[in-house]
Design a protein around this motif. Structure first.
Motif, PDB file in Angstrom:
ATOM      1  N   TYR A  90     -41.153 -62.273  64.221  1.00 29.49           N
ATOM      2  CA  TYR A  90     -41.404 -61.371  63.088  1.00 29.49           C
ATOM      3  C   TYR A  90     -42.117 -62.180  62.011  1.00 29.49           C
ATOM      4  O   TYR A  90     -41.561 -63.161  61.511  1.00 29.49           O
ATOM      5  N   MET A  91     -43.307 -61.763  61.663  1.00 29.46           N
ATOM      6  CA  MET A  91     -44.089 -62.457  60.640  1.00 29.46           C
ATOM      7  C   MET A  91     -44.155 -63.969  60.922  1.00 29.46           C
ATOM      8  O   MET A  91     -43.979 -64.805  60.046  1.00 29.46           O
ATOM      9  N   GLY A  92     -44.357 -64.284  62.200  1.00 32.31           N
ATOM     10  CA  GLY A  92     -44.538 -65.682  62.595  1.00 32.31           C
ATOM     11  C   GLY A  92     -43.272 -66.508  62.665  1.00 32.31           C
ATOM     12  O   GLY A  92     -43.340 -67.729  62.834  1.00 32.31           O
ATOM     13  N   GLN A  93     -42.103 -65.864  62.557  1.00 33.28           N
ATOM     14  CA  GLN A  93     -40.843 -66.615  62.583  1.00 33.28           C
ATOM     15  C   GLN A  93     -39.809 -65.838  63.410  1.00 33.28           C
ATOM     16  O   GLN A  93     -40.105 -64.763  63.919  1.00 33.28           O
ATOM     17  N   MET A  94     -38.579 -66.389  63.485  1.00 28.82           N
ATOM     18  CA  MET A  94     -37.525 -65.629  64.169  1.00 28.82           C
ATOM     19  C   MET A  94     -37.125 -64.435  63.297  1.00 28.82           C
ATOM     20  O   MET A  94     -37.402 -64.416  62.092  1.00 28.82           O
ATOM     21  N   SER A  95     -36.474 -63.445  63.907  1.00 33.80           N
ATOM     22  CA  SER A  95     -36.050 -62.261  63.164  1.00 33.80           C
ATOM     23  C   SER A  95     -34.965 -62.629  62.148  1.00 33.80           C
ATOM     24  O   SER A  95     -34.298 -63.667  62.260  1.00 33.80           O
ATOM     25  N   ALA A  96     -34.757 -61.753  61.183  1.00 32.31           N
ATOM     26  CA  ALA A  96     -33.686 -61.976  60.188  1.00 32.31           C
ATOM     27  C   ALA A  96     -32.322 -62.036  60.875  1.00 32.31           C
ATOM     28  O   ALA A  96     -31.463 -62.847  60.509  1.00 32.31           O
ATOM     29  N   GLN A  97     -32.126 -61.198  61.886  1.00 32.93           N
ATOM     30  CA  GLN A  97     -30.843 -61.185  62.609  1.00 32.93           C
ATOM     31  C   GLN A  97     -30.571 -62.563  63.231  1.00 32.93           C
ATOM     32  O   GLN A  97     -29.461 -63.076  63.157  1.00 32.93           O
ATOM     33  N   ALA A  98     -31.606 -63.134  63.849  1.00 32.19           N
ATOM     34  CA  ALA A  98     -31.434 -64.445  64.488  1.00 32.19           C
ATOM     35  C   ALA A  98     -31.211 -65.528  63.437  1.00 32.19           C
ATOM     36  O   ALA A  98     -30.392 -66.426  63.606  1.00 32.19           O
ATOM     37  N   LYS A  99     -31.921 -65.443  62.319  1.00 34.14           N
ATOM     38  CA  LYS A  99     -31.811 -66.476  61.278  1.00 34.14           C
ATOM     39  C   LYS A  99     -30.411 -66.484  60.672  1.00 34.14           C
ATOM     40  O   LYS A  99     -29.846 -67.557  60.382  1.00 34.14           O
ATOM     41  N   ILE A 100     -29.835 -65.300  60.469  1.00 31.98           N
ATOM     42  CA  ILE A 100     -28.468 -65.225  59.930  1.00 31.98           C
ATOM     43  C   ILE A 100     -27.506 -65.936  60.876  1.00 31.98           C
ATOM     44  O   ILE A 100     -26.650 -66.725  60.448  1.00 31.98           O
ATOM     45  N   PHE A 101     -27.667 -65.710  62.170  1.00 28.23           N
ATOM     46  CA  PHE A 101     -26.823 -66.367  63.173  1.00 28.23           C
ATOM     47  C   PHE A 101     -27.010 -67.889  63.108  1.00 28.23           C
ATOM     48  O   PHE A 101     -26.040 -68.652  63.116  1.00 28.23           O
ATOM     49  N   VAL A 102     -28.254 -68.321  63.022  1.00 26.89           N
ATOM     50  CA  VAL A 102     -28.536 -69.769  63.005  1.00 26.89           C
ATOM     51  C   VAL A 102     -27.919 -70.419  61.757  1.00 26.89           C
ATOM     52  O   VAL A 102     -27.314 -71.483  61.835  1.00 26.89           O
ATOM     53  N   ASP A 103     -28.039 -69.761  60.616  1.00 25.49           N
ATOM     54  CA  ASP A 103     -27.417 -70.314  59.396  1.00 25.49           C
ATOM     55  C   ASP A 103     -25.897 -70.439  59.579  1.00 25.49           C
ATOM     56  O   ASP A 103     -25.299 -71.441  59.194  1.00 25.49           O
ATOM     57  N   ARG A 104     -25.299 -69.430  60.181  1.00 22.42           N
ATOM     58  CA  ARG A 104     -23.836 -69.452  60.380  1.00 22.42           C
ATOM     59  C   ARG A 104     -23.423 -70.512  61.405  1.00 22.42           C
ATOM     60  O   ARG A 104     -22.277 -70.962  61.410  1.00 22.42           O
ATOM     61  N   LEU A 105     -24.351 -70.903  62.294  1.00 20.68           N
ATOM     62  CA  LEU A 105     -24.046 -71.977  63.255  1.00 20.68           C
ATOM     63  C   LEU A 105     -23.762 -73.290  62.546  1.00 20.68           C
ATOM     64  O   LEU A 105     -23.123 -74.182  63.095  1.00 20.68           O
ATOM     65  N   SER A 106     -24.250 -73.397  61.325  1.00 23.68           N
ATOM     66  CA  SER A 106     -24.056 -74.626  60.558  1.00 23.68           C
ATOM     67  C   SER A 106     -22.567 -74.984  60.458  1.00 23.68           C
ATOM     68  O   SER A 106     -22.203 -76.157  60.433  1.00 23.68           O
ATOM     69  N   ALA A 107     -21.692 -73.993  60.453  1.00 29.49           N
ATOM     70  CA  ALA A 107     -20.239 -74.258  60.373  1.00 29.49           C
ATOM     71  C   ALA A 107     -19.709 -74.947  61.624  1.00 29.49           C
ATOM     72  O   ALA A 107     -18.635 -75.554  61.587  1.00 29.49           O
ATOM     73  N   THR A 108     -20.457 -74.869  62.715  1.00 25.50           N
ATOM     74  CA  THR A 108     -19.982 -75.514  63.948  1.00 25.50           C
ATOM     75  C   THR A 108     -20.369 -76.987  63.979  1.00 25.50           C
ATOM     76  O   THR A 108     -20.001 -77.701  64.893  1.00 25.50           O
TER      77      THR A 108
END
Ligand SMILES: Cc1cc2nc3c(=O)[nH]c(=O)nc-3n(C[C@H](O)[C@H](O)[C@H](O)COP(=O)(O)O)c2cc1C
Length: 195
Positions: A90-108
């Protein structure tokens, strides 16, 4: 008996039956045929809130404190051997849905809170992007950056799969894709993918 490899697919698209879901599921199908245990989650079915930057996952001992469907994913991630993370471009990047997941992965990424998550070998990862544009070089810089970002998070990135030209027809109509995607999944299950 050898332990089955546990592979989890994440579909970062709003479309349950769109290109991303089809591609991720084909990769999982190939892995399953080689004996892997597979499951998949579609972000469109889940309530996953954006990271609030509260740092409770750094400062407390309970991990991420947001009470939503990501807690179910954290539980599943603990004993996963490999992930297949798919997103439409989406607009040259991952979707917002995927980005939210990736940010939350930071807790792992804090072994203090998720000792099991890090005590075994690095989790293998296949990144999947599908884009409308047929030119595979257009967003290569972003795909390379995303691979590097996951390597910094200590994932063992096995492959970055970019499926182009979706504007010319859906993934399920492309003759070459089923075999190519299943081969990626079977190689992951057999751990043959190049490092
Ligand atoms: C909001 C939005 C932005 C998009 N941006 C791009 C883009 O920057 N480059 C591109 O090649 N395709 C772009 N596309 C096309 C999608 O990446 C492509 O159709 C993808 O296969 C859709 O996956 P899905 O069926 O899982 O939703 C965009 C589509 C949408 C809806």
């Amino acid at each position: 008996m050898e332990k089955q490899m546990k592979i989890i697919g994440f579909i970062g698209s709003p479309h349950k039956e769109g290109n991303t879901a089809w591609i991720v599921n084909k990769i999982l199908e190939g892995a399953k045929e080689e004996g892997a245990e597979t499951q998949s989650f579609n972000f469109s079915d889940l309530d996953i809130k954006p990271c609030q930057g509260c740092f409770a996952c750094h400062n407390g001992d309970g991990g991420c404190v947001i009470s939503d469907d990501m807690q179910k994913l954290y539980d599943n991630l603990k004993d996963a051997d490999a992930l297949v993370l798919g997103s439409p471009t989406y607009m040259g990047q991952m979707s917002a849905q995927a980005k939210i997941f990736v940010d939350r992965l930071s807790a792992t990424n804090h072994p203090r809170f998720y000792p099991k998550f890090k005590e075994h070998a690095a989790i293998k990862l296949i990144l999947v992007f599908d884009q409308g544009n047929p030119d595979s070089s257009l967003f290569q810089t972003y795909y390379d950056y995303t691979k590097k970002m996951f390597q910094m998070l200590e994932f063992d990135v096995k492959d970055v799969v970019v499926v182009t030209g979706m504007r010319n027809g859906p993934a399920h109509e492309r003759e070459e894709l089923p075999t190519a995607m299943k081969d990626i999944g079977s190689s992951l299950a057999l751990d043959k993918i190049r490092p």
